[in-house]
Design a protein around this motif. Structure first.
Motif, PDB file in Angstrom:
ATOM      1  N   VAL A  23       0.919  -1.189   0.066  1.00  0.00           N
ATOM      2  CA  VAL A  23       0.033  -0.045   0.004  1.00  0.00           C
ATOM      3  C   VAL A  23       1.050   1.109  -0.101  1.00  0.00           C
ATOM      4  O   VAL A  23       1.728   1.276   0.849  1.00  0.00           O
ATOM      5  CB  VAL A  23      -0.906  -0.020   1.106  1.00  0.00           C
ATOM      6  CG1 VAL A  23      -1.871   1.394   1.133  1.00  0.00           C
ATOM      7  CG2 VAL A  23      -1.754  -1.004   1.270  1.00  0.00           C
ATOM      8  N   ASP A  24       0.725   1.979  -0.852  1.00  0.00           N
ATOM      9  CA  ASP A  24       1.395   3.456  -0.979  1.00  0.00           C
ATOM     10  C   ASP A  24       0.533   4.498  -0.871  1.00  0.00           C
ATOM     11  O   ASP A  24      -0.648   4.607  -1.338  1.00  0.00           O
ATOM     12  CB  ASP A  24       2.038   3.348  -2.429  1.00  0.00           C
ATOM     13  CG  ASP A  24       2.595   4.888  -2.758  1.00  0.00           C
ATOM     14  OD1 ASP A  24       3.740   4.987  -1.912  1.00  0.00           O
ATOM     15  OD2 ASP A  24       2.523   5.673  -3.509  1.00  0.00           O
ATOM     16  N   LEU A  25       0.819   5.337   0.230  1.00  0.00           N
ATOM     17  CA  LEU A  25       0.193   6.619   0.568  1.00  0.00           C
ATOM     18  C   LEU A  25       0.357   7.789  -0.166  1.00  0.00           C
ATOM     19  O   LEU A  25       1.366   8.128  -0.462  1.00  0.00           O
ATOM     20  CB  LEU A  25       0.135   6.649   2.072  1.00  0.00           C
ATOM     21  CG  LEU A  25      -0.011   5.643   2.803  1.00  0.00           C
ATOM     22  CD1 LEU A  25       0.112   6.271   4.300  1.00  0.00           C
ATOM     23  CD2 LEU A  25      -1.538   5.111   2.952  1.00  0.00           C
ATOM     24  N   GLY A  26      -0.573   8.489  -0.585  1.00  0.00           N
ATOM     25  CA  GLY A  26      -0.246   9.688  -1.347  1.00  0.00           C
ATOM     26  C   GLY A  26      -1.482  10.683  -1.286  1.00  0.00           C
ATOM     27  O   GLY A  26      -2.391  10.442  -0.410  1.00  0.00           O
ATOM     28  N   ILE A  27      -1.140  11.995  -1.843  1.00  0.00           N
ATOM     29  CA  ILE A  27      -2.205  13.250  -1.928  1.00  0.00           C
ATOM     30  C   ILE A  27      -3.279  12.972  -3.019  1.00  0.00           C
ATOM     31  O   ILE A  27      -4.538  12.694  -2.792  1.00  0.00           O
ATOM     32  CB  ILE A  27      -1.586  14.237  -1.993  1.00  0.00           C
ATOM     33  CG1 ILE A  27      -0.675  14.441  -0.805  1.00  0.00           C
ATOM     34  CG2 ILE A  27      -2.565  15.551  -2.169  1.00  0.00           C
ATOM     35  CD1 ILE A  27       0.345  15.666  -0.875  1.00  0.00           C
ATOM     36  N   ILE A  28      -2.827  12.581  -4.111  1.00  0.00           N
ATOM     37  CA  ILE A  28      -3.979  12.584  -5.244  1.00  0.00           C
ATOM     38  C   ILE A  28      -4.437  11.107  -5.160  1.00  0.00           C
ATOM     39  O   ILE A  28      -5.642  10.737  -5.111  1.00  0.00           O
ATOM     40  CB  ILE A  28      -3.265  12.568  -6.527  1.00  0.00           C
ATOM     41  CG1 ILE A  28      -2.517  13.878  -6.823  1.00  0.00           C
ATOM     42  CG2 ILE A  28      -4.132  12.073  -7.755  1.00  0.00           C
ATOM     43  CD1 ILE A  28      -2.047  14.090  -8.182  1.00  0.00           C
ATOM     44  N   HIS A  29      -3.748   9.972  -4.948  1.00  0.00           N
ATOM     45  CA  HIS A  29      -4.370   8.713  -4.401  1.00  0.00           C
ATOM     46  C   HIS A  29      -3.939   8.317  -3.093  1.00  0.00           C
ATOM     47  O   HIS A  29      -2.926   7.933  -2.809  1.00  0.00           O
ATOM     48  CB  HIS A  29      -3.833   7.478  -5.328  1.00  0.00           C
ATOM     49  CG  HIS A  29      -4.147   7.910  -7.023  1.00  0.00           C
ATOM     50  ND1 HIS A  29      -3.240   8.326  -7.822  1.00  0.00           N
ATOM     51  CD2 HIS A  29      -5.173   7.925  -7.785  1.00  0.00           C
ATOM     52  CE1 HIS A  29      -3.855   8.540  -9.007  1.00  0.00           C
ATOM     53  NE2 HIS A  29      -4.875   8.160  -8.998  1.00  0.00           N
TER      54      HIS A  29
ATOM     55  N   VAL B 167      -6.232 -11.007   1.014  1.00  0.00           N
ATOM     56  CA  VAL B 167      -4.959 -10.788   1.384  1.00  0.00           C
ATOM     57  C   VAL B 167      -5.015 -10.769   3.119  1.00  0.00           C
ATOM     58  O   VAL B 167      -5.920  -9.973   3.565  1.00  0.00           O
ATOM     59  CB  VAL B 167      -4.711  -9.106   0.923  1.00  0.00           C
ATOM     60  CG1 VAL B 167      -3.420  -8.460   1.635  1.00  0.00           C
ATOM     61  CG2 VAL B 167      -4.630  -9.433  -0.572  1.00  0.00           C
ATOM     62  N   GLY B 168      -3.877 -11.247   3.354  1.00  0.00           N
ATOM     63  CA  GLY B 168      -3.643 -11.695   4.808  1.00  0.00           C
ATOM     64  C   GLY B 168      -2.751 -10.494   5.538  1.00  0.00           C
ATOM     65  O   GLY B 168      -2.833 -10.074   6.782  1.00  0.00           O
ATOM     66  N   VAL B 169      -1.911  -9.972   4.696  1.00  0.00           N
ATOM     67  CA  VAL B 169      -0.749  -8.914   5.351  1.00  0.00           C
ATOM     68  C   VAL B 169      -0.808  -7.793   4.254  1.00  0.00           C
ATOM     69  O   VAL B 169      -0.777  -7.896   3.297  1.00  0.00           O
ATOM     70  CB  VAL B 169       0.501  -9.382   5.623  1.00  0.00           C
ATOM     71  CG1 VAL B 169       1.401  -8.600   5.918  1.00  0.00           C
ATOM     72  CG2 VAL B 169       0.505 -10.767   6.518  1.00  0.00           C
ATOM     73  N   LEU B 170      -0.838  -6.668   4.993  1.00  0.00           N
ATOM     74  CA  LEU B 170      -0.686  -5.195   4.155  1.00  0.00           C
ATOM     75  C   LEU B 170       0.635  -4.674   4.680  1.00  0.00           C
ATOM     76  O   LEU B 170       0.710  -4.355   5.824  1.00  0.00           O
ATOM     77  CB  LEU B 170      -1.625  -4.260   4.530  1.00  0.00           C
ATOM     78  CG  LEU B 170      -3.279  -4.781   3.747  1.00  0.00           C
ATOM     79  CD1 LEU B 170      -4.219  -3.539   4.291  1.00  0.00           C
ATOM     80  CD2 LEU B 170      -3.109  -5.022   2.410  1.00  0.00           C
ATOM     81  N   HIS B 171       1.532  -4.718   3.761  1.00  0.00           N
ATOM     82  CA  HIS B 171       2.710  -3.655   4.009  1.00  0.00           C
ATOM     83  C   HIS B 171       2.532  -2.335   3.436  1.00  0.00           C
ATOM     84  O   HIS B 171       2.126  -1.956   2.364  1.00  0.00           O
ATOM     85  CB  HIS B 171       3.952  -4.102   3.052  1.00  0.00           C
ATOM     86  CG  HIS B 171       4.535  -5.487   3.528  1.00  0.00           C
ATOM     87  ND1 HIS B 171       5.587  -6.136   3.354  1.00  0.00           N
ATOM     88  CD2 HIS B 171       3.883  -6.335   4.748  1.00  0.00           C
ATOM     89  CE1 HIS B 171       5.980  -7.322   4.003  1.00  0.00           C
ATOM     90  NE2 HIS B 171       4.975  -7.265   4.980  1.00  0.00           N
ATOM     91  N   VAL B 172       2.441  -1.430   4.516  1.00  0.00           N
ATOM     92  CA  VAL B 172       2.226   0.141   4.049  1.00  0.00           C
ATOM     93  C   VAL B 172       3.468   0.822   4.350  1.00  0.00           C
ATOM     94  O   VAL B 172       4.074   0.744   5.304  1.00  0.00           O
ATOM     95  CB  VAL B 172       1.016   0.676   5.251  1.00  0.00           C
ATOM     96  CG1 VAL B 172       0.657   2.111   4.946  1.00  0.00           C
ATOM     97  CG2 VAL B 172       0.028  -0.511   5.113  1.00  0.00           C
TER      98      VAL B 172
ATOM     99  N   VAL C  76      -1.623  -5.334   9.543  1.00  0.00           N
ATOM    100  CA  VAL C  76      -0.922  -4.221   8.793  1.00  0.00           C
ATOM    101  C   VAL C  76       0.628  -4.073   9.284  1.00  0.00           C
ATOM    102  O   VAL C  76       0.762  -4.220  10.691  1.00  0.00           O
ATOM    103  CB  VAL C  76      -1.718  -2.940   9.421  1.00  0.00           C
ATOM    104  CG1 VAL C  76      -1.048  -1.913   8.556  1.00  0.00           C
ATOM    105  CG2 VAL C  76      -3.016  -3.198   8.600  1.00  0.00           C
ATOM    106  N   ARG C  77       1.506  -3.927   8.517  1.00  0.00           N
ATOM    107  CA  ARG C  77       2.835  -3.849   9.095  1.00  0.00           C
ATOM    108  C   ARG C  77       3.407  -2.511   8.306  1.00  0.00           C
ATOM    109  O   ARG C  77       3.337  -2.343   6.967  1.00  0.00           O
ATOM    110  CB  ARG C  77       3.763  -4.900   8.460  1.00  0.00           C
ATOM    111  CG  ARG C  77       3.516  -6.187   9.392  1.00  0.00           C
ATOM    112  CD  ARG C  77       4.073  -7.364   8.627  1.00  0.00           C
ATOM    113  NE  ARG C  77       3.748  -8.740   9.355  1.00  0.00           N
ATOM    114  CZ  ARG C  77       4.118  -9.773   9.078  1.00  0.00           C
ATOM    115  NH1 ARG C  77       4.942  -9.962   8.185  1.00  0.00           N
ATOM    116  NH2 ARG C  77       3.684 -11.015   9.578  1.00  0.00           N
ATOM    117  N   LEU C  78       4.160  -1.570   9.180  1.00  0.00           N
ATOM    118  CA  LEU C  78       4.863  -0.515   8.407  1.00  0.00           C
ATOM    119  C   LEU C  78       6.257  -0.588   7.842  1.00  0.00           C
ATOM    120  O   LEU C  78       6.985  -1.301   8.493  1.00  0.00           O
ATOM    121  CB  LEU C  78       4.589   0.704   9.426  1.00  0.00           C
ATOM    122  CG  LEU C  78       3.375   1.398   9.744  1.00  0.00           C
ATOM    123  CD1 LEU C  78       3.559   2.347  10.714  1.00  0.00           C
ATOM    124  CD2 LEU C  78       2.527   1.573   8.829  1.00  0.00           C
ATOM    125  N   VAL C  79       6.531  -0.122   6.746  1.00  0.00           N
ATOM    126  CA  VAL C  79       7.747  -0.773   6.090  1.00  0.00           C
ATOM    127  C   VAL C  79       8.268   0.734   5.682  1.00  0.00           C
ATOM    128  O   VAL C  79       7.371   1.842   5.467  1.00  0.00           O
ATOM    129  CB  VAL C  79       7.685  -1.576   4.932  1.00  0.00           C
ATOM    130  CG1 VAL C  79       7.213  -3.029   5.509  1.00  0.00           C
ATOM    131  CG2 VAL C  79       6.896  -0.875   3.831  1.00  0.00           C
TER     132      VAL C  79
END
Length: 469
Positions: free
Chosen positions: A202-208, A298-303, A345-348
């Motif tokens: 998962v990539d965080l952004g402003i437009i998306h 999906v069991g794990v989200l790498h954010v 959820v895991r932060l990377v």
């Protein structure tokens, strides 16, 4: 000793729903009286600690110590506020003090202890002290006072047996009730539960706000252009209102007029509405991601955690964009909904994921658009999905990409957050549409000279039709 959890019991998480109150003038007056009494409790604690500080005594910050001081004050000291509500204020003060002490001991010199008075302080009551009957709630009051029953604006989204606490608060001069409940984690039929071996980035952004790359070549793009437009138009509206009342604003130390109080009340209402709109859109975006992840098993989200960019000075305009981004809230909302769905959820580290080619692993200049094209090889793809695919291969605590190959999404699903916003993403104060309306009504075909500010002119230019000069 801490209570041990039964391994056979279902997992639960705590969720909170904010519900508006529909009250009569008398009920509104009593509710605000409870909030002001809670502010008096907060002010009393600050004053007692100020006395002790002048005498060079240790401050009273422990919850039990504060409760003993409250019991010594006697009943009826804080009007209709009961003992349970007053103790919730003491708990809030104690938690704030120890949180600041922990940050200062870790080296954060910017952390400050609570020393500011508050006019209105939220009050919390726990299970067994209040009564919930459909949309009717009995708020506890002091002994000997009339029972206070209020009506909720909508039904509580949780069963009554799961509700654990209620919190009375004020936001934008409106009364709300935060209802906290224990909600069990979702249970799936055999073969449909999230698989811990299936990881999505998962990539965080402003437009998306969320760009997700799944394990089977599936991708998801959630558009946040409506949220960005809401921020932009709210800022333009606020500036226009301030310019309109600038010459009528009271001087420092001067008492405001009735018109000024009405303007301030309207400004608070608009601010509260703006916050609620943005918060709702963020929840819609996170719900879309979690629903998509459940369908993909999906069991794990790498954010990717981009909060490091908040410490970099990037100029007045870009700093405002970063603050309006609200990274921490996006992470919190996504984590809460993922936990309820049984997804981890895991932060990377997300550094260089949007500027590194996943094929040749060489650095690519930041593209001007949304497509990343590598000048060293023939790779081309959506910039946010490339970053999400690279984030999926990273591990928590590791900065470099693992040797596993980056799988780019082949099927991309597009969703939009903020359908509830007025105009479906169009400007609420679009000067071009206002001019067209004037022409349709036979009004003036042009704006009076000097009536348009530079900020409004910029907004007007951003809404031109393609090919229009």
């Amino acid at each position: 000793m801490p209570r041990r959890r039964d391994p056979a019991a279902p997992r639960v998480v705590h969720r909170t729903a904010r519900i508006g109150l529909r009250v009569t003038p008398g009920q509104r007056r009593r509710c605000f009286g409870l909030l002001r009494s809670a502010g008096d409790v907060w002010a009393c604690v600050l004053e007692v600690n100020a006395w002790r500080r002048r005498r060079r005594d240790a401050p009273l910050v422990g919850y039990q110590q504060l409760c003993r001081e409250l019991a010594a004050s006697g009943p009826g000291t804080f009007a209709e506020l009961d003992c349970t509500g007053a103790r919730s204020v003491l708990r809030r003060f104690s938690d704030a003090w120890f949180a600041a002490a922990k940050r200062r001991s870790a080296g954060d010199v910017s952390a400050r202890f609570p020393r500011r008075r508050r006019g209105l302080v939220p009050v919390r009551w726990y299970h067994g002290t209040f009564t919930l009957d459909g949309r009717q709630v009995r708020i506890p009051t002091a002994r000997g006072t009339t029972p206070l029953w209020v009506r909720l604006a909508r039904d509580v989204p949780y069963p009554a047996e799961q509700v654990r606490s209620i919190t009375l608060l004020c936001e934008g001069r409106r009364l709300f009730l935060d209802v906290a409940a224990e909600v069990p984690v979702a249970v799936y039929p055999p073969g449909e539960e999230p698989d811990p071996g299936r990881v999505a980035g998962v990539d965080l952004g402003i437009i998306h706000p969320y760009a997700v790359a799944g394990p089977d070549g599936e991708g998801l793009l959630v558009s946040g252009r409506a949220i960005r437009a809401e921020h932009r138009m709210h800022l333009a509206d606020t500036k226009a209102r301030r310019r309109a009342v600038a010459r009528r604003a009271p001087k420092p130390g001067e008492k405001g007029s009735r018109r000024w109080r009405q303007y301030r009340r309207r400004a608070r209402l608009v601010e509260g509405r703006h916050r609620r709109r943005v918060r709702q859109a963020q929840h819609e975006a996170a719900s879309t991601v979690i629903s998509w992840a459940v369908r993909q098993r999906v069991g794990v989200l790498h954010v990717g955690d981009p909060r490091g960019v908040l410490d970099l000075p990037a100029g007045r305009r870009h700093n405002l964009r970063l603050r309006q981004w609200q990274i921490g809230r996006l992470l919190q909302v996504l984590t809460d909904k993922a936990t309820l769905a049984g997804i981890t959820v895991r932060l990377v580290d997300e550094r260089d994921t949007s500027s590194t080619c996943p094929a040749c692993r060489r650095r690519v200049p930041k593209p001007r658009g949304r497509t990343l094209s590598c000048p060293h090889c023939a790779f081309s793809g959506h910039r946010d999905l490339v970053a999400a695919a690279s984030i999926a291969t990273r591990t928590p605590g590791g900065g470099s990409t693992t040797p596993a190959a980056v799988v780019l999404p082949q099927v991309v699903t597009h969703r939009r957050a903020g359908w509830h916003l007025p105009g479906a993403g169009r400007s609420r104060r679009d000067p071009r549409r206002r001019r067209e309306d004037q022409l349709a009504r036979g009004g003036p075909p042009h704006q009076p000279v000097g009536s348009r500010s530079p900020a409004t002119a910029r907004i007007h230019n951003t809404h031109r039709r393609p090919g229009e000069r």
